[in-house]
Design an enzyme around this catalytic site. Sequence first.
Site, short mmCIF file in Angstrom:
data_model
loop_
_atom_site.label_atom_id
_atom_site.label_comp_id
_atom_site.label_asym_id
_atom_site.label_seq_id
_atom_site.Cartn_x
_atom_site.Cartn_y
_atom_site.Cartn_z
N ASN A 54 64.46 65.03 39.73
CA ASN A 54 64.62 65.89 40.65
C ASN A 54 65.86 66.31 40.88
OD1 ASN A 54 66.12 63.69 42.15
ND2 ASN A 54 64.23 62.50 41.58
N PHE A 169 66.26 55.20 52.00
CA PHE A 169 66.29 56.62 52.67
C PHE A 169 64.88 57.26 52.28
CE2 PHE A 169 70.65 58.49 52.63
CZ PHE A 169 71.18 57.28 52.65
N LYS A 183 57.32 54.95 56.23
CA LYS A 183 57.96 54.36 54.83
C LYS A 183 58.82 52.95 55.37
CE LYS A 183 58.44 58.56 52.19
NZ LYS A 183 59.55 59.42 51.75
N1 CTP Z 1 62.04 54.30 46.02
C1 CTP Z 1 62.21 53.42 45.16
N2 CTP Z 1 61.53 53.19 44.25
C2 CTP Z 1 60.46 54.32 44.00
C3 CTP Z 1 60.33 55.35 44.97
C4 CTP Z 1 61.25 55.32 46.00
O1 CTP Z 1 63.30 52.37 45.41
N3 CTP Z 1 59.73 54.14 42.81
C5 CTP Z 1 62.95 54.35 47.32
C6 CTP Z 1 63.98 55.30 47.40
O2 CTP Z 1 65.17 54.95 46.74
C7 CTP Z 1 64.27 55.58 48.93
C8 CTP Z 1 62.81 55.41 49.48
O3 CTP Z 1 62.13 54.53 48.50
O4 CTP Z 1 65.01 54.57 49.42
C9 CTP Z 1 61.95 56.52 49.76
O5 CTP Z 1 61.97 57.50 48.68
P1 CTP Z 1 61.13 58.81 48.74
O6 CTP Z 1 61.44 59.43 47.49
O7 CTP Z 1 61.57 59.39 50.12
O8 CTP Z 1 59.72 58.21 49.11
P2 CTP Z 1 58.53 57.81 48.19
O9 CTP Z 1 58.48 56.34 48.34
O10 CTP Z 1 58.71 58.32 46.84
O11 CTP Z 1 57.34 58.58 48.67
P3 CTP Z 1 56.92 59.94 48.92
O12 CTP Z 1 57.53 60.44 47.60
O13 CTP Z 1 55.52 59.98 48.98
O14 CTP Z 1 57.50 60.69 50.12
#
Ligand code: CTP
Length: 243
Positions: A54, A169, A183
């Site tokens: 990303n 985040f 979340k």
């Molecule tokens: N995060 C994590 N491990 C993952 C996915 C996310 O630790 N495998 C953490 C990120 O570092 C952030 C939070 O979870 O602090 C939210 O990440 P985000 O990308 O906003 O959400 P997702 O949990 O991935 O959910 P979605 O993509 O469905 O919005």
Amino acid sequence: MACGEFGLGRMAEPIEILAAIREKLSTGPLAGKHVLVTSGSTQEPLDPVRYISNYSSGKQGGAIAKALVSQGAKVTFISGPSSAEIPKGVLAIRIRTADEMLEAVKKSLPADIAIMAAAVSDWKPINISERKVKKNDSYLSELRYDQNVDILKYVSTLALGRPGLVVGFAAETENLLENGSEKLSNKGCDWILANDVSPNMEVFGGEENTITFISRNNSSNWPRMTKELVAQKLVNLIIEELC
Ligand code: CTP
């Protein structure tokens, strides 16, 4: 050797020695606190030359680590690929995939505070090709994925050794408060900083961020500000909460 024995010994890595000296000399409200920060993106390989990732630049995570060091914290900075400079004074661990980030987090615990600023890839290909995929191969249409472990949720729900404060985040393009609050409760963390990552907001890679701050019983909209100021505001809140 330091233990009084004679013979061949192994010197600690210079970076570890430096971190230990810094820790002894550090002053400030967060002196003596160990903070784990994840930052940057992760890369999930498809073949030897391609990956899924990303646009995260790692600037917000780096700014947070820098602000924590300036307040005396001992910071373990676990970063995926990022163009941002590694902040001075942290113990930096470079990783590439979400699985490597999870292992690095496990090895770095215990911590007093965990701040998960990384944009972790949710999915990883399970049939990684050992050779470069050619354009006419059917590989892409047959790609199979597995979900990566949610590292924030793993840390937030640790039965033993959960950090006292866990901050995540939420990268959203709509309904920041609603999605961020969901979340917070699904992952079990204490605070969420929800940010609007729609392309017109220029958050990924940009210098500024607009945060909706969410705790278990409160939320507030922070005005748009530089990522350095977001970091300082967050660190001030941490100091208020824990010190
Ligand atoms: N995060 C994590 N491990 C993952 C996915 C996310 O630790 N495998 C953490 C990120 O570092 C952030 C939070 O979870 O602090 C939210 O990440 P985000 O990308 O906003 O959400 P997702 O949990 O991935 O959910 P979605 O993509 O469905 O919005």
